[in-house]
Each structure stands twice: as C-alpha cells, then as structure tokens.
Design a protein around this motif. Structure first.
Motif, PDB file in Angstrom:
ATOM      1  N   PHE A 107       0.832  -1.208   0.000  1.00 20.57           N
ATOM      2  CA  PHE A 107       0.000   0.000   0.000  1.00 20.57           C
ATOM      3  C   PHE A 107       0.860   1.249   0.000  1.00 20.57           C
ATOM      4  CE2 PHE A 107      -0.220   2.389   4.005  1.00 20.57           C
ATOM      5  CZ  PHE A 107       0.673   1.646   4.765  1.00 20.57           C
ATOM      6  N   HIS A 108       2.016   1.181   0.727  1.00 18.11           N
ATOM      7  CA  HIS A 108       2.866   2.368   0.804  1.00 18.11           C
ATOM      8  C   HIS A 108       3.452   2.706  -0.558  1.00 18.11           C
ATOM      9  CE1 HIS A 108       4.948  -1.322   1.800  1.00 18.11           C
ATOM     10  NE2 HIS A 108       6.089  -0.804   1.427  1.00 18.11           N
ATOM     11  N   TYR A 111       1.068   4.540  -2.609  1.00 23.52           N
ATOM     12  CA  TYR A 111       1.065   5.955  -2.228  1.00 23.52           C
ATOM     13  C   TYR A 111       2.242   6.704  -2.829  1.00 23.52           C
ATOM     14  CZ  TYR A 111      -2.722   5.840   1.192  1.00 23.52           C
ATOM     15  OH  TYR A 111      -3.949   5.768   1.793  1.00 23.52           O
ATOM     16  N   TYR A 112       3.435   6.079  -2.741  1.00 22.13           N
ATOM     17  CA  TYR A 112       4.615   6.780  -3.260  1.00 22.13           C
ATOM     18  C   TYR A 112       4.464   7.063  -4.745  1.00 22.13           C
ATOM     19  CZ  TYR A 112       6.696   5.416   1.184  1.00 22.13           C
ATOM     20  OH  TYR A 112       6.926   5.257   2.511  1.00 22.13           O
ATOM     21  N   LEU A 134      12.019   7.895 -11.224  1.00 25.66           N
ATOM     22  CA  LEU A 134      12.070   8.477  -9.878  1.00 25.66           C
ATOM     23  C   LEU A 134      11.746   7.432  -8.811  1.00 25.66           C
ATOM     24  CD1 LEU A 134      10.376  11.923 -10.522  1.00 25.66           C
ATOM     25  CD2 LEU A 134      12.708  11.525  -9.747  1.00 25.66           C
ATOM     26  N   ALA A 137      14.611   5.093  -8.378  1.00 29.14           N
ATOM     27  CA  ALA A 137      15.709   5.716  -7.635  1.00 29.14           C
ATOM     28  C   ALA A 137      15.414   5.713  -6.145  1.00 29.14           C
ATOM     29  CB  ALA A 137      15.914   7.146  -8.130  1.00 29.14           C
ATOM     30  N   GLN A 138      14.168   6.014  -5.798  1.00 27.59           N
ATOM     31  CA  GLN A 138      13.804   5.996  -4.382  1.00 27.59           C
ATOM     32  C   GLN A 138      13.903   4.589  -3.822  1.00 27.59           C
ATOM     33  OE1 GLN A 138      10.216   7.908  -3.274  1.00 27.59           O
ATOM     34  NE2 GLN A 138      10.587   9.708  -4.536  1.00 27.59           N
ATOM     35  N   ASP A 139      13.475   3.625  -4.624  1.00 32.93           N
ATOM     36  CA  ASP A 139      13.536   2.240  -4.164  1.00 32.93           C
ATOM     37  C   ASP A 139      14.965   1.828  -3.858  1.00 32.93           C
ATOM     38  OD1 ASP A 139      10.919   1.833  -4.138  1.00 32.93           O
ATOM     39  OD2 ASP A 139      10.790   0.628  -5.975  1.00 32.93           O
ATOM     40  N   LEU A 141      17.349   3.721  -2.937  1.00 31.90           N
ATOM     41  CA  LEU A 141      17.741   4.356  -1.676  1.00 31.90           C
ATOM     42  C   LEU A 141      17.202   3.551  -0.503  1.00 31.90           C
ATOM     43  CD1 LEU A 141      17.251   8.202  -2.164  1.00 31.90           C
ATOM     44  CD2 LEU A 141      19.356   6.987  -1.672  1.00 31.90           C
ATOM     45  N   VAL A 142      15.939   3.123  -0.636  1.00 35.70           N
ATOM     46  CA  VAL A 142      15.320   2.346   0.435  1.00 35.70           C
ATOM     47  C   VAL A 142      16.069   1.037   0.629  1.00 35.70           C
ATOM     48  CG1 VAL A 142      13.243   1.070   1.052  1.00 35.70           C
ATOM     49  CG2 VAL A 142      13.056   3.381   0.162  1.00 35.70           C
ATOM     50  N   ALA A 145      19.199   1.502   2.462  1.00 30.68           N
ATOM     51  CA  ALA A 145      18.948   1.711   3.888  1.00 30.68           C
ATOM     52  C   ALA A 145      18.638   0.392   4.567  1.00 30.68           C
ATOM     53  CB  ALA A 145      17.786   2.688   4.064  1.00 30.68           C
ATOM     54  N   LYS A 146      17.869  -0.439   3.869  1.00 35.79           N
ATOM     55  CA  LYS A 146      17.499  -1.737   4.449  1.00 35.79           C
ATOM     56  C   LYS A 146      18.724  -2.605   4.655  1.00 35.79           C
ATOM     57  CE  LYS A 146      12.762  -2.769   3.111  1.00 35.79           C
ATOM     58  NZ  LYS A 146      11.999  -3.342   2.001  1.00 35.79           N
TER      59      LYS A 146
ATOM     60  N   SER B  90      18.114   7.372   7.900  1.00 32.99           N
ATOM     61  CA  SER B  90      17.783   6.336   6.919  1.00 32.99           C
ATOM     62  C   SER B  90      16.634   6.806   6.036  1.00 32.99           C
ATOM     63  CB  SER B  90      17.393   5.058   7.649  1.00 32.99           C
ATOM     64  OG  SER B  90      16.566   4.270   6.826  1.00 32.99           O
ATOM     65  N   PHE B  91      16.812   6.693   4.733  1.00 29.47           N
ATOM     66  CA  PHE B  91      15.784   7.170   3.803  1.00 29.47           C
ATOM     67  C   PHE B  91      14.492   6.400   3.982  1.00 29.47           C
ATOM     68  CE2 PHE B  91      13.720   7.356  -0.395  1.00 29.47           C
ATOM     69  CZ  PHE B  91      13.590   8.722  -0.492  1.00 29.47           C
ATOM     70  N   LEU B  92      14.617   5.095   4.247  1.00 28.95           N
ATOM     71  CA  LEU B  92      13.433   4.260   4.434  1.00 28.95           C
ATOM     72  C   LEU B  92      12.560   4.793   5.566  1.00 28.95           C
ATOM     73  CD1 LEU B  92      11.784   1.633   4.043  1.00 28.95           C
ATOM     74  CD2 LEU B  92      13.365   0.532   5.615  1.00 28.95           C
ATOM     75  N   LYS B  95      11.006   8.185   4.880  1.00 32.29           N
ATOM     76  CA  LYS B  95       9.880   8.054   3.967  1.00 32.29           C
ATOM     77  C   LYS B  95       8.632   7.583   4.712  1.00 32.29           C
ATOM     78  CE  LYS B  95       9.433   6.371  -0.730  1.00 32.29           C
ATOM     79  NZ  LYS B  95       9.913   5.459  -1.745  1.00 32.29           N
ATOM     80  N   LEU B  99       5.195   9.680   5.070  1.00 31.32           N
ATOM     81  CA  LEU B  99       3.916   9.130   4.594  1.00 31.32           C
ATOM     82  C   LEU B  99       2.879   9.220   5.708  1.00 31.32           C
ATOM     83  CD1 LEU B  99       2.316   7.693   2.401  1.00 31.32           C
ATOM     84  CD2 LEU B  99       3.038   5.522   3.388  1.00 31.32           C
ATOM     85  N   HIS B 129      15.443  13.477  -3.526  1.00 33.15           N
ATOM     86  CA  HIS B 129      14.323  12.656  -3.071  1.00 33.15           C
ATOM     87  C   HIS B 129      13.851  13.093  -1.691  1.00 33.15           C
ATOM     88  CE1 HIS B 129      14.721  10.152  -6.533  1.00 33.15           C
ATOM     89  NE2 HIS B 129      16.018  10.024  -6.302  1.00 33.15           N
TER      90      HIS B 129
END
Lengths: 161, 915
Positions: A107-108, A111-112, A134, A137-139, A141-142, A145-146, B90-92, B95, B99, B129
């Motif tokens: 779901f998130h 939204y993104y 875009l 690119a955000q993914d 980054l995520v 981070a993960k 952390s970007f995660l 975000k 949200l 971003h």
C-alpha cells in the motif's frame, strides 16, 4: 483540482485513500460510504461520471478495483479519466501486470507512486518513464537503507546497546 | 541502558511485519474477529512504536499508517513518532515518517511545530528525493505557520535546477498562497518566470495549474499575464497544459472582451485539429461558456457537441448533453436542433444521462411548449422507475413555478396537470403539489372554479386516501374545496367526500383541515339556504361591503355564471338548497362528527366541536320550522341566520399570498414593547409554534379565533349594534370550555388589538394597496371580451419569493491573494522603471514584520532566521534583476504594456496587451 483519490474494491473494501482537500476523519468515512454506495451499484458500461454533493466523481473500474477521483464541477472529466489511466499504467509497469493483492501488500508503494503522479491535487508528471525512474531511484535508496539496517554489525550494535 | 536493550532486541526480532499484519487481517472474517485482531495489533504497535530502534519504530508506524488509511483507525496519538522518524538518517524511515505525516496530520495538532525545522532541513537537502518528500508532505498538511516559516525555502526551490523538485515546489505554492497570502509578494515573480521559461513541459504544466486555480477564484488580477498565456496557447503542444490555459482564458475573457476576440480563432483551430477528446471538449466548454457571442465559434462547438451526442461512448454522450446545457441559456436553437437526441436520452440506460437530458428538456420549456413538453414528460414519468419518475415530477414542478408561474398561461390546464401528477403511483412530491395548489388558489382568482372541480375529483376518490404520499395533496384539495365552496356545483357531494369513513386513514393534522373545511361548507350551505334572497350573488355583494378597497372580481361572477350555464344537469344552484337537503346535511354532519368530539387530538376535537355547535344550533331551529313552510320568509330573523351571516362574512374574507417580509412591514404601534411580551410568551409558545409552521393549511384555522373578533369588530361596526357577543358565540363557547388552553383574556385582548391582522384592509400598507389597484385595473381591462383567452392575473408580491437569494461571498483569503498579486504585478512594473522598487519593498517589509511579530518567543532561532530571510530577499532581488536582463527581447512588449498599466493604475482600465 482533484479533491481526493479513492481506490475501492468491488466488495466495498478501501484500498487507498488520498485527500488533497481537508476532510475530518468523520467526513472521510462518510464520503467513502456514500460514494461506494453510489458507484459500486452502477452497472457496467455506464458513463464514468457521477454527480455528488455539487462535485463530480470520475471513476473507472480496472478488474476488481474502482479508481475514483473527485473534482470540481467545471473541471475536465475526460482529463481526469486520462489521469486515472495514467496512474494505472504506471502501477502496471511497476508491479508487472498489477493486481489488487499487489496494492494491498504494497500500500505504501501505491502511495509513493501516486505522490509522483499527483501533487496538491494536480497532475505533476505526464511521462510514465520519468515516474518510473524516480520511483526506482527511491527504491534503491530504500534498499540501501534496508541493507545497512540488516547488516550483522548493525544487529550486534543494537543488541549490545 | 542494557535494561532497555533486551525488549528492544526481542521486539525487532519478533516483530510482526506489515505483511504479517495484512495477512492476519485477511485471515479474520470481517466483524468482531477482525476488529479484535486489529485492536490486538494496535496494542503491539503502541508498544513497538516506543522502541529506541528506529527500524522497529518504522515498521510499527507503517503498520499503523496502514490501519489508519484503510481501516480508519485513529493515529493522532502517534504523531510525535512520525515526526521523530522524519528526522531519521535512513531514507526508508524518513519516507515512512513522511507518509504517516501526510496521511494523518491535521492543522490543529501541536506536533506540527516540531516538524518545521525538519521540513526546512529536507527542503534544502542536496538529495532531491528528500526534498521531494518534504514538498509532498507540505503540499498536503500546509498550515499558515508552515507557509510563513518555509516561504523562503520554497522560494529557493522555485528556481531549482532539478525539474522534479521545481515542479513540486511550484505546485506547493498554491497551498502556501492560500494559507499565507503574503507569500505571494515573495514568490510571485519567480512563479511568473517559470511561466516564461518553457524549457520543461512539466514545470510549465505545474505553473499553469497554479494560475488556473488562482484565476478561478479571482481572475481580474491575472489579466496582465494574458500575453504569456496567449503564447502558451500558441506554442504548446501538450494537452494537459492547453486544457489549463483554456480554463484560464475562459475566466479572463469574461472580464476583457478584446481578449476574447484575439483567442477565439485559436481555440477554434484547436477544436478542429485536436485528436484528444478531452481537449476538444475543453474547447467546446470554453467557447459556449465564455465566448458565446462569437456565432461562428458557437456553431463549430455545436457541431462538435452533436458528434459527442451521437457517439457510442456513453461518456461522450453525457458530456455532449452537458455541453448543450451550457449552450442553452444563450443559444437555445442548439438545443432545439438536437431535440430528438435529448428526448431519446430520457430513456437511456444510464441514470446520469437521463438526468442531464431532463435538465436540458427543462431548459427548453417556454410558454408556447410547456403543455406539450409536460405531456411528454408525464408519459416518461409513468414509464420510469420510481426514483427517476419523482425526479421528472420535481423538475416539472420547479420549472412551472419559476418566477411565480411565469410560463403558465392556461392555469386550468396546469391545475389538472397537478391533479394528474398526484395520481401517479410513485409520486412523492406531495408537499410541493400541496403548496402549489394552495398558492395558485390564492394568486389566481380565475382558476378557482377549476381548482374546486379538480379538488372534488381528488376528494371523492376513496382509493386515494390509502396512499400516504398523497395525503398532503388531499389536504390542499380539502382546503380549496372549503375555501372556494361557492364555486362548487354540489356542496353536498363535497361534504360527503370530506366526511367519508376512510378519512380516518389521514393523519390528525390533515384530518383537522378536512373538518375545518366541513365547517366552511356547512356555513356556506346554511347561508345559501337561510338567506336565499341574497344567494350566491348576495354573498359577493356582501363581500364588497366588507372590503371597500377591494372590489370583488367581476370575472369571478362571470365564471359563476358560466358555471351555471355549462352545468350539465342544468340545475340552478339554489334548487339544491331545499329544506330536505339541509336537514340531510345536518344529520350527516352530526352523525359522522359526533364520535370525533372526544378525539384525543386537540386540533380535531376543537374543530369538530366548532362544526357540531353550528350544526346543532341550525338543526334545532330548522326542524322547528319544518312544518310551517310559509314561515320560511322569517328565516332571515332566526338566531341561526344572524350567526351564519356573521360567520360567513368572516369566512368570505379572501386570502392573498403573503410576502415573506410582510410581518416586518407591519408598523409597530406606539407604546407596544415587542421583546418584553415575547420573552414572557416564549415558554408558553414553545410547543405551539412547531405545529403552526408545520403545515401551511393550518394557518387560517388557527388565526381565526384570535383575529376573528378584531376583524368583525372593526369591519362590522354597524352590525355590531345587533349583538357583538353573538358574532363569536361559538368561539366564545369554546373558549369557555377550553379556557385552560387560552392565554389570560386581558393579555389576549391586548395582543389582538395591538397586532394589526395581516388581512385587515384598514391597516394594509401601501404595497398592498398598489396591488389592489393593479388588480382592479387589470380586471377592468379583462371585462372586454377577447377571442384568445388572456393569461389570468397572477397576484405577485414585489419581492420575497420562496428562497431568499444568498449573496456569494468571496473568500477573505482569495481577496488577500489577489490583492498581493496585484501589488506584486504593479510593484514590479514600477521597479522596472525606477531603480528603487518601493512598492515591493513595502510589501516585503510588511511580510518581514509579520514574521518577526509571530516569532518573538523564539529568540535564538529568530536571529538566524532573520538573517537567513534577509539574505534571501537580497538573493531574490538579484535573481529577479538577472532574469529581467536575461529575457530582454520578449520583455520589451511587456514593458510597454506595463507602462500602460502604470498610467492606468488609478483608473483600473486594462490596456490591450495583445495589440
């Protein structure tokens, strides 16, 4: 201007709500109830516009999901229909033939992606490629981070804190 | 420290993920099981969200966001945690935090203050971003505080090198402006710059979108920008942009006709060439709503509309009808041209299309075709489903009522149409029909005989009493039959109808109207019997005596005569009033009403006792004289006769429509303190008032007891010699019996003598006298026989039709925005010529002051911010100068135009930018 976006399943389950105009929580659930009552009962092959409280709601059904957007009386209905289709196509590319379950479990992400398509109730990006770029690119980054969070050293650091 | 480490690790290792939560919800059946699962999960989330581990916190917040947005769970309590996560490296997590914030934050939350700094930091982040996350969040939750504090940061982003950021910043401006109009002074120039730099379609689209929204609220301020919009209209090939620009021109052209002349051809070109239906429709809409004076353009638009109407796509058909609806007010021919399509659409499968078609049909209605169209529509109403049937009836009723029955010429026809509507099985518009039946009765004298005939038709049909929807209409029919009983051919029949056994199906409020009507019929009947010498006509002449200023309509007499002539049975009215008939009627009244005398409903009880009192009195005297036929001559002297004459006089007082402001116009007599009286009465009247306002037809009966005495006192001064007490003996009797329910008598007398009755001719104010004169004049004219039947007089009041017109107020904020825009536009022009941009300075210092004022509590921050702000202003000035230099060529034209504006500032004349 688009006042809100609703994704409702054929059974009346809400799959996504985004409000660009201020509505209280109470109003929100009332709006959802009213509109799902109006839209879900409409037969197939009817026109995609309903009038509601002086606004217009443009909706389109894709498989089991109804995509609804509420606009002002003088806004362009066909344009909004195109926006809905635009959003669905982007979702489709992103998830690879999107289905309702994709949107439920991500779901998130829905939204993104919506946030890259619309902003402040207006279409912001008409190019599917740009949106895809875009979001990708955000993914990444995520993901970065993960990975960092999941690294052994991080877990050890957490454990020994 | 180590104490907190344990649970945190456990939490992060064994935490339910979002997937687990969703799967869990899906496993549980909707209802109790699911909601208990959700509340269990919420408990977990509450625990997890407090964790020091940001991963755990983030997952918990994400789960909560899911529950909030799809299951409507409140998450305002977690707002602080969301703010916390937005500052995560952390970007995660950032975000997730954003949200949650954009989905759940409300302007009233205190936590918002904590977000300001983080937003500022992210807005100026080098990572695009992060900046876009902040912008998206801001575009949803923007408050005046945010807007004020973050305006400088957004201003910077307006010229960002990254298109994706720039367009978001531009889109954000709309929210910022609406929350904090002073931001216009800072940002407007750059917004305009973005309009001029067409290097990127998306930023242009965003800018045009902002202007489109701004111009829809207050177009006047944006006329100076017309050349830019014109250029876009010429150059742009992007449909999204073109649609918005067309909308802007639709607003601007209404204010500046010369602009319309310039763009109308262009719009036509787009309409002809474009493949995109959305753009074509937008062109059509723009033409027919704002450029309707250009015949060729409208013709082209109508051709396009016709294409839409004939398309197989329902969406296009719907829009085609909408287009026609927009054309209709100025070019009715377009609708008439497509009449068949419209009528055919009335039976479309789609209800929305049917509704549009109905609206269109209604827009075609005029006094020539109203009969024909209504006939067609009644046919459709009978065939349609109940919902749409009522929709049709409703729009027919409202269209015919428009401007006090403006389009109705043949009222006899209209009244029978109303009756026909009443008989449609699904009719749920009883209230409106009731209103109109009574309203027409009062306004249009000529139609009363027909009204009574129609009312009789409704009353005598016992089947109608069974349907609750129609009760309101029956109430109107009963009222009409009682009030205008003198036009009835057979009062006995009406009496029977009013007293038929099935009337016990009616609700008490309506039944009491029925009973009161029997009172009127009875008194009319007795009057005609006891005072035959005067007969019908004498009652009319009586009427003239009562109201010196109000000549009773000659036409009415005419109609009565016609009535006599055309009466199929050839019965002369007087023949029906035989001794036997009267006795029969009295027996009928007494036998049917006696059981109701003990009714528990006060209204019914009271009215029944009124009628019975009269009937019994008459019965005694008439049956006494039964044998002595020769004594009939003396009937005039009977006690009953005197009473009847008085009652009849009171009843024959004619009701007219009452203006909504009528009460205000009644002058307050000297020495009457209104407020004081009323405040005391409040507690007494609280429950009575409701029933008065509930039903219109109750008003008269309620007024009668209180007004009756004052009217007869004032009007029948000479008659009162006989015995003023007798004139209201019946009422007095009731008063005695129910003394408890009346106000103290001295109080009551004061009130009734000091409030002039609304219908009292002596107290009538000038308007009404004018009205009387007017009706007199028109009636004199009407006496001349004319071959084609003229439209009967419809009594209209000068103002105060049913709905007061509400004056649309523009939003205060919009005014502020447009004011600021004007300042900026004009101020900028000034700065171009002189080196000292005084106008703008003023605006800025003003906004700066505000910033300072509101931040006095926060010293250290304020310092840095202030400096920051100052720098920004300099920066901005530099920038704007630069941009001016850069775009030299194109600006020349504008500069010239701007010079024009500067000259014309005072006069507010808009120069022609396009010439």
């Amino acid at each position: 201007m688009i006042h809100f976006v609703l994704l409702i399943s054929r059974q009346g389950k809400v799959r996504l709500t985004k409000w660009y105009s201020p509505y209280s929580q109470k109003e929100r659930s009332k709006v959802i109830r009213e509109l799902s009552g109006m839209i879900l009962t409409r037969g197939p092959k009817l026109c995609n516009f309903v009038e509601w409280r002086g606004f217009k709601v443009v909706y389109k059904r894709y498989a089991s999901l109804y995509f609804c957007m509420c606009i002002n009386q003088e806004d362009n209905e066909l344009e909004v229909l195109e926006i809905i289709h635009h959003y669905v196509e982007i979702l489709d590319r992103y998830f690879g033939s999107v289905c309702e379950l994709d949107l439920i479990f991500n779901f998130h992400k829905a939204y993104y992606i919506l946030d890259e398509v619309l902003i402040a109730g207006e279409l912001q990006e008409s190019s599917k490629k740009t949106v895809a770029r875009l979001v990708a690119a955000q993914d990444s980054l995520v993901e970065a981070a993960k990975e960092e969070a999941a690294s052994i050293s991080n877990i050890i650091a957490q454990a020994t804190k | 420290m180590s104490g907190g480490g344990g649970p945190s690790l456990m939490d992060s290792l064994f935490q339910r993920t979002l997937d687990d939560l969703i799967k869990g919800i899906r496993l549980h059946l909707p209802g109790a099981a699911q909601s208990s699962f959700i509340s269990k999960s919420l408990d977990e989330i509450r625990r997890e969200i407090k964790s020091t581990d940001s991963q755990t916190k983030s997952t918990a917040l994400q789960k909560l966001t899911y529950l909030h947005s799809l299951h409507g769970i409140d998450m305002s309590w977690a707002a602080f945690h969301a703010v916390e996560l937005t500052s995560s490296p952390s970007f995660l997590h950032k975000k997730t935090g954003y949200l949650a914030a954009s989905l759940s934050f409300r302007p009233s939350m205190d936590v918002l203050l904590l977000l300001t700094n983080q937003l500022r930091k992210d807005l100026s982040s080098t990572n695009q971003h992060e900046a876009s996350l902040a912008l998206e969040c801001l575009s949803v939750i923007c408050t005046p505080d945010f807007a004020r504090d973050l305006t400088p940061d957004i201003f910077t982003l307006l010229s960002s090198g990254k298109n994706s950021i720039r367009k978001k910043a531009i889109a954000c401006l709309l929210m910022v402006f609406s929350q904090y109009p002073d931001a216009v002074r800072v940002c407007f120039k750059r917004l305009v710059d973005n309009l001029e730099s067409a290097d990127n379609v998306q930023t242009l689209a965003a800018t045009v979108g902002v202007f489109c929204e701004l111009a829809s609220k207050e177009p006047r301020s944006y006329i100076p920008l017309a050349p830019e919009f014109y250029r876009i209209l010429v150059d742009s090939r992007n449909n999204w942009v073109l649609i918005k620009v067309l909308k802007i021109f639709a607003h601007l052209a209404k204010l500046e006709p010369r602009l319309a002349k310039k763009v109308v051809e262009l719009i036509c070109d787009h309409m002809k060439q474009s493949e995109a239906k959305s753009l074509v429709f937008e062109c059509v809409r723009t033409i027919v709503s704002s450029f309707y004076e250009y015949e060729f353009a409208v013709k082209l638009a109508v051709v396009k509309i016709r294409e839409f109407l004939l398309d197989s796509d329902l969406n296009l058909r719907y829009l085609g009808l909408q287009g026609l609806l927009l054309v209709a007010p100025n070019h009715l021919w377009a609708v008439l041209e497509n009449k068949e399509v419209v009528i055919k659409s009335l039976s479309d499968v789609d209800r929305n299309i049917k509704l549009e078609a109905l609206r269109l049909v209604m827009s075609m209605v005029s006094d020539d075709n109203v009969v024909e169209i209504c006939r067609v529509l009644i046919g459709y109403a009978l065939k349609s489903d109940p919902e749409f049937c009522n929709e049709i009836l409703r729009s027919m009723l409202s269209t015919c009522y428009r401007n006090v029955y403006e389009i109705i010429i043949d009222f006899d026809w209209y009244v029978s149409l109303l009756a026909e509507m009443a008989r449609i099985p699904h009719c749920q518009n009883g209230e409106e029909i009731e209103f109109q039946l009574i309203d027409i009765g009062m306004r249009v004298k000529a139609v009363r005989p027909e009204l009574v005939r129609v009312g009789r038709g409704l009353l005598i049909d016992p089947a109608l009493l069974g349907s609750p929807f129609i009760h309101r209409i029956l109430s109107a029919a009963a009222w009409v039959s009682g009030e205008y009983v003198k036009f009835s051919r057979n009062p006995f029949e009406i009496m029977e109808a009013l007293l038929q056994p099935r009337t016990n199906l009616l609700p008490p409020s309506i039944r009491s109207v029925y009973i009161h009507s029997t009172f009127k019929v009875l008194s009319f009947f007795l009057h005609s019997f006891l005072l035959p010498g005067k007969g019908v006509n004498s009652s009319l002449s009586n009427f003239v005596d009562i109201e010196p200023g109000f000549t009773y309509s000659e036409s009415e007499q005419e109609f009565t005569e016609i009535d006599h002539a055309t009466s199929s049975s050839g019965l002369n009215k007087r023949d029906t009033f035989t001794q036997e008939a009267v006795v029969n009627m009295l027996t009928l009244v007494i036998t049917s009403l006696t059981p109701l005398a003990e009714s528990h409903d006060v209204e019914i009880q009271e009215r029944v006792r009124n009628v019975l009192g009269l009937a019994q009195l008459a019965q005694q005297e008439i049956s006494c004289n039964h044998d002595q036929k020769e004594k009939m001559v003396d009937k005039v002297d009977l006690k009953t006769s005197i009473i009847i004459r008085l009652i009849n006089d009171a009843l024959s007082e004619d009701f007219g429509p009452v203006s909504f402001s009528a009460q205000e116009r009644v002058p307050v007599p000297n020495g009457l303190v209104l407020e004081e009286n009323l405040s005391k009465l409040d507690s007494l009247c609280a429950d009575v008032q409701l029933s008065i306002s509930e039903s219109f037809s109750l008003v008269k009966p309620i007024l009668l007891p209180t007004d009756g005495d004052s009217i007869s006192n004032q009007q029948n001064e000479e008659e009162s010699e006989t015995s003023p007490a007798e004139s209201m003996s019946l009422l007095a009797e009731h008063r005695k019996r129910h003394g408890l329910f009346y106000l103290p008598s001295d109080h009551n007398k004061n009130a009734s003598s000091s409030f002039p009755p609304a219908n009292d001719p002596n107290q009538r104010d000038n308007d009404v006298e004018d009205l009387v004169k007017l009706t007199e004049e028109s009636l004199v004219l009407k006496r001349k026989p004319s071959s084609s039947r003229p439209r009967p007089v419809v009594v209209k009041l000068d103002e105060g039709e049913r709905l007061p017109i509400t004056v649309k107020k523009t939003d205060e904020n919009d005014d502020l925005i447009s004011g600021a825009v004007r300042d900026v536009l004009l101020g900028n022009e000034a700065s171009l010529r002189s080196s000292n941009p005084s106008g703008r300075r003023k605006g800025e210092s003003h906004s700066k002051d505000k910033v300072e004022n509101s931040e006095t509590g926060n010293l250290s921050k304020r310092r840095s911010k202030h400096r920051n702000h100052g720098k920004n202003v300099e920066d901005k000035e530099e920038n704007s100068e630069k941009s001016k230099k850069k775009s030299g060529g194109r600006h020349k034209a504008r500069r010239r135009a701007d010079g024009g504006i500067d000259v014309a500032v005072q006069k507010q004349v808009i120069p022609d930018f396009l010439l």
